[in-house]
Motif scaffolding. Sequence first.
Motif, PDB file in Angstrom:
ATOM      1  N   PRO A  69       0.805  -1.226   0.000  1.00 27.68           N
ATOM      2  CA  PRO A  69       0.000   0.000   0.000  1.00 27.68           C
ATOM      3  C   PRO A  69       0.835   1.272   0.000  1.00 27.68           C
ATOM      4  O   PRO A  69       0.332   2.340  -0.312  1.00 27.68           O
ATOM      5  N   HIS A  70       2.111   1.163   0.329  1.00 25.44           N
ATOM      6  CA  HIS A  70       2.968   2.341   0.316  1.00 25.44           C
ATOM      7  C   HIS A  70       3.249   2.802  -1.113  1.00 25.44           C
ATOM      8  O   HIS A  70       3.550   3.964  -1.348  1.00 25.44           O
ATOM      9  N   ASP A  71       3.196   1.886  -2.073  1.00 23.98           N
ATOM     10  CA  ASP A  71       3.327   2.226  -3.486  1.00 23.98           C
ATOM     11  C   ASP A  71       2.774   1.049  -4.280  1.00 23.98           C
ATOM     12  O   ASP A  71       3.486   0.099  -4.594  1.00 23.98           O
ATOM     13  N   VAL A  72       1.490   1.104  -4.601  1.00 26.34           N
ATOM     14  CA  VAL A  72       0.816  -0.047  -5.204  1.00 26.34           C
ATOM     15  C   VAL A  72       1.207  -0.234  -6.662  1.00 26.34           C
ATOM     16  O   VAL A  72       0.983  -1.305  -7.230  1.00 26.34           O
ATOM     17  N   HIS A  86      -3.297   1.019   5.022  1.00 27.22           N
ATOM     18  CA  HIS A  86      -3.377   2.202   4.172  1.00 27.22           C
ATOM     19  C   HIS A  86      -1.974   2.648   3.771  1.00 27.22           C
ATOM     20  O   HIS A  86      -1.000   2.428   4.490  1.00 27.22           O
ATOM     21  N   ALA A  87      -1.908   3.291   2.614  1.00 30.36           N
ATOM     22  CA  ALA A  87      -0.631   3.793   2.137  1.00 30.36           C
ATOM     23  C   ALA A  87      -0.135   4.931   3.026  1.00 30.36           C
ATOM     24  O   ALA A  87      -0.912   5.734   3.510  1.00 30.36           O
ATOM     25  N   ASP A  88       1.170   4.986   3.226  1.00 35.84           N
ATOM     26  CA  ASP A  88       1.795   6.024   4.029  1.00 35.84           C
ATOM     27  C   ASP A  88       3.005   6.542   3.259  1.00 35.84           C
ATOM     28  O   ASP A  88       4.093   5.981   3.328  1.00 35.84           O
ATOM     29  N   GLU A  89       2.799   7.613   2.497  1.00 34.67           N
ATOM     30  CA  GLU A  89       3.880   8.111   1.655  1.00 34.67           C
ATOM     31  C   GLU A  89       5.063   8.601   2.494  1.00 34.67           C
ATOM     32  O   GLU A  89       6.205   8.535   2.052  1.00 34.67           O
TER      33      GLU A  89
END
Length: 353
Positions: free
Chosen positions: A271-274, A329-332
């Motif tokens: 999810p950090h970079d799908v 969830h993604a966490d940029e």
Amino acid sequence: MSQRSPEPQQIPVVVLAGFLGSGKTTLLNHLLHRSGGSRIGAIVNDFGAIEIDAMAVAGALGDSTVSLGNGCLCCAVDASELDQYLERLAEPSLGIDVIVIEASGLAEPQELVRMVLASEHPRIVYGGLVEVVDAAEFDDTRARHPGIDRHLALADLVVVNKVDRAADGERVLGLVRSLVDGAAVVPASYGRIDPEFLFDCRPSEERIGQLSFDDLHEHGEDDDHAGHLHSSYDSLSFTSAQPLDPRRLMEFLDSRPQGLYRIKGYVDFGPHDVRNRYGVHAVGRFLRFYPEPWPSGEERLTQLVLIGSGIDAPALDKELDACRSDAPHADEHGMWGVLRYVRDPDEDPAGPA
């Protein structure tokens, strides 16, 4: 994060250094003849009026380019010409898989490393500083050339050569290990180390997974001295269908243990970079990531190979296992540590490492 196009195939550039008589040319010749099909571009940095090392490697004199039996390319070159030769050898038409720079016994390896790191060619990547020392003459060499301690501290891999001729090889190995800064230290006789330690020996196929040695058997009249090449290093293969957490992985990479020389493979940050997978290339303290789109239809996996000498493979496997992510969830922000090691063409080509 923006979509990036895949990086071109990288060519590692290995700097092979060591004082006069340590066995650099013998080791290079061994790599040339046991390359497992890889094409090697050899740059011999010899400052003498007669390029003896170039003659020994290529069987030719002067700065002409010669073709060897296994398809290697050899150039006798002054340090000031290094960048143009790197660019020349990186031409895709040559099919070079690895470039080895044999430094003069009087050269300053740090300067050659800086030149490699400064190369702006997109296909060139640093492949490590390999320092060769003569176990039988180490004490005398150290007395004559005190700079060897500084060279050892800079090295990514130290080959303690001629251990078969040293009266106290284990003492020398212990002394060298006390002088390095996290580098892998391996003993050798006749300059023989496994080429897999330095570069992949099967360029025609993807080699993420367990290492194999069936192409590395020694032949020749001195087979009695060959030994088991693979005994000088250890490897670990790690695969995870669960994405890795970027912060945890960077903590692992920032604390790499002594003796861990190479890390290669691909990482799924989920999810950090799908959209992207991240190729990873680490040698010694050098680290770089290469984001690229996931190949269509390919299973999303993290696949890494770790190579070193004296490493604790089960402990490293446990540490990597702890990097698995359960983030929904993604966490940029979590990717910032990774993105520091993604080369940006507008930034310093040497990068932060």
